[in-house]
Design an enzyme around this catalytic site. Structure first.
Site, PDB file in Angstrom:
ATOM      1  N   ASP A   1       0.840  -1.192   0.000  1.00  0.00           N
ATOM      2  CA  ASP A   1       0.000   0.000   0.000  1.00  0.00           C
ATOM      3  C   ASP A   1       0.875   1.241   0.000  1.00  0.00           C
ATOM      4  OD1 ASP A   1      -2.172  -1.699   0.233  1.00  0.00           O
ATOM      5  OD2 ASP A   1      -2.413  -1.388   2.391  1.00  0.00           O
ATOM      6  N   LYS A   2       0.352   2.312  -0.548  1.00  0.00           N
ATOM      7  CA  LYS A   2       1.082   3.580  -0.579  1.00  0.00           C
ATOM      8  C   LYS A   2       1.551   3.981   0.818  1.00  0.00           C
ATOM      9  CE  LYS A   2       0.545   8.433  -1.989  1.00  0.00           C
ATOM     10  NZ  LYS A   2      -0.386   9.438  -2.588  1.00  0.00           N
TER      11      LYS A   2
END
Length: 245
Positions: free
Chosen positions: A60-61
């Site tokens: 995930d970012k």
């Protein structure tokens, strides 16, 4: 004055694979979810080493840590098969709300999540999802929460068997132990407490370890990624509040 190009810390590199430390807040690759974002790990690493790279898995970012790329399409295919067939051991560290059990496994199917913000899954498919958790440390802070006179937290190791989107974050929410700094699945009061008391501005989740067989030599490969400095600093500030177990 010439501006220096951004680079990523390289953890392992050979003629087929390269592993890097992805900072929190950096996309793995260009995504329609963040179509205005121009910084992403795939581009930075490509420019850094001067060749195309193939992402083998995703983070995930908001998650920092170990990210593995292939340097050619065939290696990406072989490594993809290992991930799909659950032959890769993955470990993460997370700081979560509450005192977690010492050891607990979650076998809880997860529904598909839409890729695009405006996309709807009319009949999302539930897919098997399994994550194993091991509590490494517990902390008790002298700040009241919703029910108690103090606030309790746990540092846990998460080892997912499957790779569903936001799996660790969703499984911890399912246990009522959401990750600190998680604006989607977490608790606002706890996120604010860590921002105000410890200066933590991030999701406290990091990919730390990968173990797999090299796709050509068959050699066992173990890669470790240290925690980012901001994550380490938060744990250092928590040390006086550690509870003996």
């Amino acid at each position: 004055m010439t501006r220096q190009s951004e680079t990523l810390e390289i953890l392992l590199q050979d003629s087929q694979l390269i592993a890097v430390h992805k900072p929190a807040g950096l996309l793995v690759h260009k995504s329609p979810i963040d179509h205005h974002e121009t910084r992403y790990a795939m581009r930075i690493l490509r420019d850094q080493i001067g060749q195309w790279v193939y992402p083998i898995h995703r983070l995930d970012k908001a998650t920092s840590g170990l990210l593995l790329f292939a340097l050619d399409a065939e290696t990406a295919r072989r490594m993809g098969e290992q991930f799909e067939n659950k032959r890769v051991d993955k470990s993460y560290l997370a700081l979560v709300r509450g005192f977690m059990p010492e050891i607990i496994s979650v076998d809880h199917p997860l529904k598909d999540i839409a890729v695009f913000k405006n996309e709807k899954c009319d009949q999302p498919t539930e897919r098997p999802a399994v994550t194993h958790f091991h509590t490494l440390a517990q902390y008790e802070l002298p700040f009241p929460d919703e029910r108690f006179a103090s606030s309790r937290y746990s540092l846990v190791r998460a080892q997912p068997e499957t790779g569903r989107k936001h799996q660790i974050r969703r499984h911890l929410k399912h246990l009522s132990h959401p990750i600190i700094g998680d604006v989607r699945y977490g608790k606002g009061p706890h996120n604010r407490l860590f921002r105000e008391q410890f200066g933590s501005q991030r999701l406290l989740l990091a990919a730390t370890d990968l173990k797999f067989q090299h796709p050509y030599s068959g050699q066992s490969i173990i890669i470790h990624c240290p925690l980012a400095l901001d994550f380490q600093e938060t744990l250092r500030k928590l040390e006086p509040f550690k509870v003996s177990r």
